[in-house]
Write a protein that holds these residues in place. Structure first.
Motif, PDB file in Angstrom:
ATOM      1  N   GLY A  27      11.879   3.023   9.373  1.00  0.00           N
ATOM      2  CA  GLY A  27      11.860   3.651   8.057  1.00  0.00           C
ATOM      3  C   GLY A  27      10.674   3.267   7.213  1.00  0.00           C
ATOM      4  N   SER A  28       9.799   2.397   7.742  1.00  0.00           N
ATOM      5  CA  SER A  28       8.631   1.988   6.958  1.00  0.00           C
ATOM      6  C   SER A  28       7.361   2.679   7.426  1.00  0.00           C
ATOM      7  N   PRO A  51       9.395  -9.424  -6.826  1.00  0.00           N
ATOM      8  CA  PRO A  51      10.843  -9.356  -6.546  1.00  0.00           C
ATOM      9  C   PRO A  51      11.550  -8.214  -7.256  1.00  0.00           C
ATOM     10  N   GLU A  52      11.102  -7.865  -8.478  1.00  0.00           N
ATOM     11  CA  GLU A  52      11.800  -6.827  -9.230  1.00  0.00           C
ATOM     12  C   GLU A  52      11.321  -5.416  -8.906  1.00  0.00           C
ATOM     13  N   ALA A  53      10.404  -5.274  -7.927  1.00  0.00           N
ATOM     14  CA  ALA A  53       9.918  -3.943  -7.559  1.00  0.00           C
ATOM     15  C   ALA A  53      11.061  -3.101  -6.989  1.00  0.00           C
ATOM     16  N   ASP A 102       7.929   0.707  -3.657  1.00  0.00           N
ATOM     17  CA  ASP A 102       7.116  -0.465  -3.981  1.00  0.00           C
ATOM     18  C   ASP A 102       7.794  -1.768  -3.565  1.00  0.00           C
ATOM     19  N   ARG A 103       9.061  -1.690  -3.254  1.00  0.00           N
ATOM     20  CA  ARG A 103       9.781  -2.894  -2.827  1.00  0.00           C
ATOM     21  C   ARG A 103       9.471  -3.134  -1.346  1.00  0.00           C
ATOM     22  N   ARG A 104       9.086  -4.349  -1.016  1.00  0.00           N
ATOM     23  CA  ARG A 104       8.617  -4.630   0.335  1.00  0.00           C
ATOM     24  C   ARG A 104       9.747  -4.483   1.366  1.00  0.00           C
ATOM     25  N   PRO A 105       9.445  -3.869   2.510  1.00  0.00           N
ATOM     26  CA  PRO A 105      10.463  -3.691   3.553  1.00  0.00           C
ATOM     27  C   PRO A 105      11.116  -5.003   3.986  1.00  0.00           C
ATOM     28  N   LEU A 106      10.341  -6.060   4.137  1.00  0.00           N
ATOM     29  CA  LEU A 106      10.927  -7.331   4.594  1.00  0.00           C
ATOM     30  C   LEU A 106      11.887  -7.903   3.564  1.00  0.00           C
ATOM     31  N   ARG A 107      11.572  -7.748   2.278  1.00  0.00           N
ATOM     32  CA  ARG A 107      12.500  -8.243   1.256  1.00  0.00           C
ATOM     33  C   ARG A 107      13.821  -7.480   1.336  1.00  0.00           C
ATOM     34  N   LYS A 108      13.748  -6.166   1.486  1.00  0.00           N
ATOM     35  CA  LYS A 108      14.973  -5.374   1.626  1.00  0.00           C
ATOM     36  C   LYS A 108      15.811  -5.866   2.795  1.00  0.00           C
ATOM     37  N   LEU A 109      15.144  -6.158   3.913  1.00  0.00           N
ATOM     38  CA  LEU A 109      15.869  -6.598   5.109  1.00  0.00           C
ATOM     39  C   LEU A 109      16.451  -7.986   4.930  1.00  0.00           C
ATOM     40  N   LEU A 148       0.813  -1.215   0.000  1.00  0.00           N
ATOM     41  CA  LEU A 148       0.000   0.000   0.000  1.00  0.00           C
ATOM     42  C   LEU A 148       0.846   1.264   0.000  1.00  0.00           C
ATOM     43  N   ALA A 149       2.116   1.145  -0.381  1.00  0.00           N
ATOM     44  CA  ALA A 149       2.994   2.311  -0.336  1.00  0.00           C
ATOM     45  C   ALA A 149       2.650   3.315  -1.424  1.00  0.00           C
ATOM     46  N   SER A 150       2.086   2.852  -2.544  1.00  0.00           N
ATOM     47  CA  SER A 150       1.746   3.774  -3.639  1.00  0.00           C
ATOM     48  C   SER A 150       0.243   3.996  -3.655  1.00  0.00           C
TER      49      SER A 150
END
Length: 745
Positions: A127-128, A27-29, A33-40, A14-16
Motif C-alpha cells: 500500500g505504500s 508523529p502528529e502527521a 504524510d504519516r510514515r508507513p512504518l509508524r502506521k505499522l 516524499l509522499a506530498s
C-alpha cells in the motif's frame, strides 16, 4: 515475527510535494504524510525483526538508490533515538538489496535471504507504492514455505493470508478427472469405483475387465459390451494418452493409423478412381502386415499420397496428405520414438488426429457415464484455450487530446495477446485466446472501450470486461471468480467455450491498486485449481518509449494448492510408469516439487533409454532383468500393456534388431513375450481382427503377464541380487512425492 517492508518515497517524506528526503518523521502527521512504518509499528504486535527491501538501481532521491536510504532508515531504527516511535535491536534490522524494482528481482533476493535466516512467520506490508517488491516478497515467502500475512499500511490490524482454497479434496478430484487418472479416482471415490476401474482398463488397452464385469444399476450390459470392443478401446487409449503427451504409446498410433485408413477407405471406396483405389489397397495391405515396419512404411504413405491426382478429394486421401501425421507415423514406425528426448514436442497435433479425436469424443460413452456420477469431464485433448487476466486502471488525467494512457494500455494488451498466442501454439490443439479485463466502477468505461478495440484488431480473441472490481483482497477475489463461473458451462467435450476448460491461465500484474493485484492473485490461484490447469504469473514492465514486456512466469504460486494436487498426480503417473507425464506434471510445480525431476528423468532413462555402446552383453542382460522386474510389478495387472512396454524397453533400446531376433530364437519366453506384444492392442490386434473380418470384442484369455515376464527374467540369467534396483528407486520416488503431497495438504 518478521516484518518485510519495501522502502519507497513515503518512508522518506516524499509522499506530498516534498522533494528532499527527510528521515525523521512527524508523529502528529496524518494521511499520506504519516510514515508507513509508524502506521505499522503502532498497530502491529511488537515485531522481532525487520527486513527492509531497497533497490540498488540508480535514480532514487538525490540520485542515491533506495538501498542507501533503507540502510539509513535501519541505522536510525537501531539508534538510541529510534525512528517512527520504536527502537529495534541492531541485530533485528536487516537490509535486503534488490537489483531493480521488479517482482522477480525482489523474489530472488529475499528468497536467498530467507533461506539463511528461516523466520517462523512473515508479515509483508503493501500500500505504500512498491507493489512489485511486495509481490516479490510474497513469492519468496511461498518459495521458502514460511507462513505469511499481508498487511496494508492503512489497515495493519487486519492482515490477509493467502491460503489454499478450502475444498482441496474437490480440487484433487477435478485434477484427477481432467488428466484422466482413472485408477487414482477409483481410490479416492470407491462409490463409483467400478466405472473408474473400467475406464482405467480401457486406457491401458485392456478389455478383460469389461468382459468379466456384470451389469448393474450404474452400468448396463450394452455399456459393458462397448467397453469390451477393441476399436473403441484403442481409440480411448490413444487419445487419452496423447492428451497427456505420453511417449510410450506410439504402438497405439501405428495401430490407429492403419485402422483409421481402412475405415475411411471403406466409406470412400466406391467414389474413388480405380487406380487410386488399387494404390490405397496396396498401402493398407502393407500397413496391416507391417512386414517393412522399420521406419520405411512412412515412405510408402508419402509415395501413395504423391501418386494420387491432386483433384481427387476424399477423407482417406486427406488422411494420407496430412504431412504432420505422416511425420509422426514415421517416428512411430522406427520403434525408437520413446528413446527420443522429446518425442511429442510441443505444438498442435496433426489435423487428421484432431479430427478423429473430435469424432471419437462426440460418441464416447465415457462422457455420459462420467456425467451420471454428477461430474463434468474435460475435452480429451484439451480446449486449446488460454485465459489472460489484465486489470484496467484509471486514466491519469493527461488530457483528452493526449491519449497517452490509452496508447499505453493498447500496447499492453498487444503484448499480452502475443503471449497468449505463443502459449496457444504449444498446446495439442489451437483454441481461442481469452482475455478478461477486471475494472473498478470508475474504470469500467475505459475497460469496455479497450475491450472493443482489442476485439476489432484481434478477431480471433474473446475479450470481456469483469466489472465492479473494487474493495479489499477478498472482495476482488470473489468478484472475479464469480464472473468466470457465470460464463458458459462446460460440457465435457470440445467447443464449450467455458473458462473452466482453459488449458492455461496467465495472470498479468501491472501498476495499480495493490488490493486489486493481490485479489487477482487469490482469484487466479482458485481458478487454476478449479480449471485444473497451470497458472503463470507475470509482471508487465514498462520500457520508456518502447513497448512494455512481460517478465516472470515461475510457478511459485503452486505452493498455494497446485503442489498438493500435482504431487498426487505425479506419484500416480510414476506408479504406472507414465514417466513422461510425471515429468510434465512435476515441472508445473514449485521448486519443492521440481526437486523430484532428476529422479524421474533418471528412472525413465534406466527403464526405457538406450544402452551405452560400451556395455557388455552381461550388462545388457542385467539391465533387461531390472526393466522387466519393474514392469511386471507396476503394470502386470494389464497384460497387453505390460508385454508391449517390456518389448519396448528391451529392443531396440538394449538389443538391436538382429540380436533380438537371435535371442527370440533361442529363448522361448522372449519369443512368447514378442508374440504377445504383437497380439496386444498396442501391436497388431486390430490388423488381425480386420483380416479375420470380425468386429468382436477383446476378451483376452491369456491371463497374467507376470508369468511370462518371470520366465524371461530367468532366461536372461536371473533373478539375481540387484535385479530389484529399479523397483527400490520406483518405491523411493513415490514415497518422496507422497511426502510433498502431505507437506502441502
Amino acid at each position: 515475527m518478521l516484518l518485510v517492508h519495501a522502502v519507497g518515497g513515503g518512508d522518506l517524506g516524499l509522499a506530498s510535494a516534498q522533494t528532499v528526503p527527510v528521515l525523521n518523521d512527524t508523529p502528529e502527521a496524518t494521511g499520506t504524510d504519516r510514515r508507513p512504518l509508524r502506521k505499522l509499528f503502532e498497530a502491529l504486535p511488537p515485531v522481532s525483526a525487520l527486513a527492509l527491501l531497497g533497490t540498488t538501481n540508480p535514480g532514487g532521491p538525490l540520485g542515491l538508490p533506495f538501498a542507501h536510504w533503507a540502510t539509513e532508515i535501519g541505522a536510525r531504527l537501531a539508534s538510541e533515538e529510534g525512528l517512527c516511535g520504536v527502537r529495534l535491536d541492531p541485530g533485528a534490522v536487516h537490509v535486503v538489496e534488490v537489483e531493480e524494482p521488479r517482482m522477480e528481482a525482489a523474489s530472488l533476493s529475499l528468497t536467498a535471504w530467507l533461506a539463511r535466516h528461516r523466520p517462523e512467520r512473515i508479515l509483508i506490508s503493501y500500500g505504500s507504492g512498491a507493489f512489485a517488491l511486495s509481490a516479490g516478497a510474497l513469492c519468496a515467502a511461498l518459495e521458502t514455505c514460511v507462513p505469511t500475512g499481508l498487511v496494508h499500511i492503512d489497515e495493519p490490524r487486519r492482515p490477509y493470508t493467502l491460503e489454499r482454497p478450502p475444498d482441496m479434496a474437490g480440487h484433487m478430484e477435478s485434477w484427477l478427472l481432467r488428466h484422466r487418472f482413472w485408477d487414482a479416482l477409483a481410490e479416492t471415490d470407491p462409490g463409483d469405483g467400478e466405472l473408474w476401474r473400467l475406464l482405467a482398463a480401457r486406457q491401458a488397452g485392456d478389455t478383460r475387465l469389461a468382459a468379466r464385469t456384470h451389469a448393474s444399476d450404474t452400468i448396463t450390459r450394452g455399456e459393458l459390451a462397448k467397453f469390451a470392443e477393441l476399436r473403441p478401446t484403442m481409440q480411448a487409449a490413444l487419445f487419452e494418452r496423447l492428451g497427456r503427451g505420453e511417449a510410450a504409446d506410439h504402438g497405439l498410433l501405428r495401430a490407429w493409423f492403419g485402422d483409421r485408413l481402412r475405415k475411411l477407405f471403406r466409406d470412400d471406396r466406391d467414389g474413388l478412381p480405380v487406380r487410386v483405389r488399387e494404390q490405397i489397397e496396396r498401402l493398407i495391405t502393407a500397413l496391416g502386415t507391417r512386414d517393412d515396419d522399420q521406419g520405411h512404411l512412412s515412405g510408402r504413405i508419402r509415395q501413395t499420397a504423391r501418386l494420387i491426382d491432386e483433384r481427387v478429394d476424399a477423407a482417406c486421401v486427406r488422411l494420407l496428405r496430412d504431412q504432420a501425421l505422416t511425420d509422426l507415423y514415421a517416428r512411430a514406425s522406427t520403434h525408437r520414438a520413446h528413446l527420443l528426448s522429446e518425442p511429442m514436442g510441443p505444438g498442435p497435433l496433426p489435423p487428421g488426429l484432431l479430427t478423429a479425436a473430435d469424432q471419437w469424443e462426440r460418441g464416447d460413452q465415457g462422457v455420459r457415464l462420467v456425467a451420471k456420477t454428477g461430474r463434468t469431464g474435460w475435452p480429451v485433448l484439451g480446449s486449446g484455450d488460454v485465459l489472460g487476466l489484465l486489470a484496467v486502471g484509471l486514466d491519469r488525467g493527461d488530457g483528452p487530446a493526449d491519449g497517452r494512457r490509452d496508447a499505453e494500455d493498447r500496447q499492453a494488451i498487444r503484448v499480452v495477446l502475443t503471449e497468449l498466442r505463443r502459449r496457444l501454439d504449444r498446446l495439442p490443439r489451437r483454441g481461442v485466446p481469452r482475455l478478461r479485463l477486471p475494472a473498478s466502477p470508475e474504470a469500467a468505461r475505459r475497460a469496455h472501450a479497450l475491450a472493443g478495440w482489442a476485439s476489432s484488431v484481434a478477431l480471433d480473441t474473446d475479450v470481456r470486461v469483469i466489472e465492479d472490481v473494487s474493495g479489499g483482497i477478498e472482495r476482488v477475489r470473489e468478484v472475479i471468480v464469480t464472473a468466470l463461473r457465470s460464463e458458459a458451462a462446460p460440457t465435457g467435450r470440445t467447443g464449450s467455450g467455458s473458462p473452466r476448460d482453459i488449458d492455461e491461465l496467465l495472470l498479468v500484474l501491472n501498476p495499480g491498486p495493490p488490493a486489486t493485484n493481490y485479489g487477482m492473485i487469490a482469484a487466479s490461484v482458485e481458478w487454476s485449481l478449479t480449471a485444473a490447469c497451470p497458472l503463470h504469473v507475470t509482471e508487465l514492465v514498462g520500457r520508456g518509449n518502447a513497448a512494455p514486456e512481460l517478465r516472470g512466469g515461475r510457478p511459485v504460486l503452486a505452493r498455494l494448492g497446485a503442489d498438493h494436487v500435482l504431487a498426487r498426480l505425479t506419484a500416480s503417473a510414476v506408479h504406472r510408469l507414465d514417466l513422461r507425464t510425471a515429468v510434465r506434471l512435476a515441472g508445473r510445480g514449485s521448486s519443492r516439487l521440481r526437486e523430484s525431476l532428476p529422479a524421474i528423468e533418471e528412472l525413465e532413462k534406466d527403464l526405457f533409454g538406450p544402452a551405452p555402446s560400451t556395455w557388455t552383453e552381461g550388462e545388457q542382460r542385467a539391465a533387461a532383468r531390472r526393466r522387466l522386474v519393474l514392469i511386471a510389478a507396476a503394470c502386470g495387472d494389464h497384460p497387453g500393456l505390460a508385454v508391449y512396454l517390456a518389448v519396448s524397453a528391451l529392443q531396440p533400446a538394449l538389443f538391436p534388431w538382429g540380436a533380438w531376433k537371435d535371442m527370440r530364437e533361442s529363448h522361448p519366453a522372449l519369443r512368447e513375450l514378442g508374440r504377445r506384444a504383437n497380439e496386444a492392442l498396442h501391436g497388431h490386434a486390430l490388423d488381425r481382427l480386420d483380416r479375420r473380418g470380425r468386429s468382436g470384442n477383446g476378451a483376452d484369455g491369456r491371463g497374467d503377464a507376470r508369468a511370462v515376464l518371470a520366465r524371461a527374467i530367468g532366461e536372461l540369467g536371473g533373478p539375481l541380487k540387484g535385479d530389484d534396483e529399479l523397483i527400490v528407486r520406483h518405491k523411493s520416488l513415490i514415497a518422496e512425492l507422497s511426502l510433498v503431497y502431505q507437506e502441502n495438504g
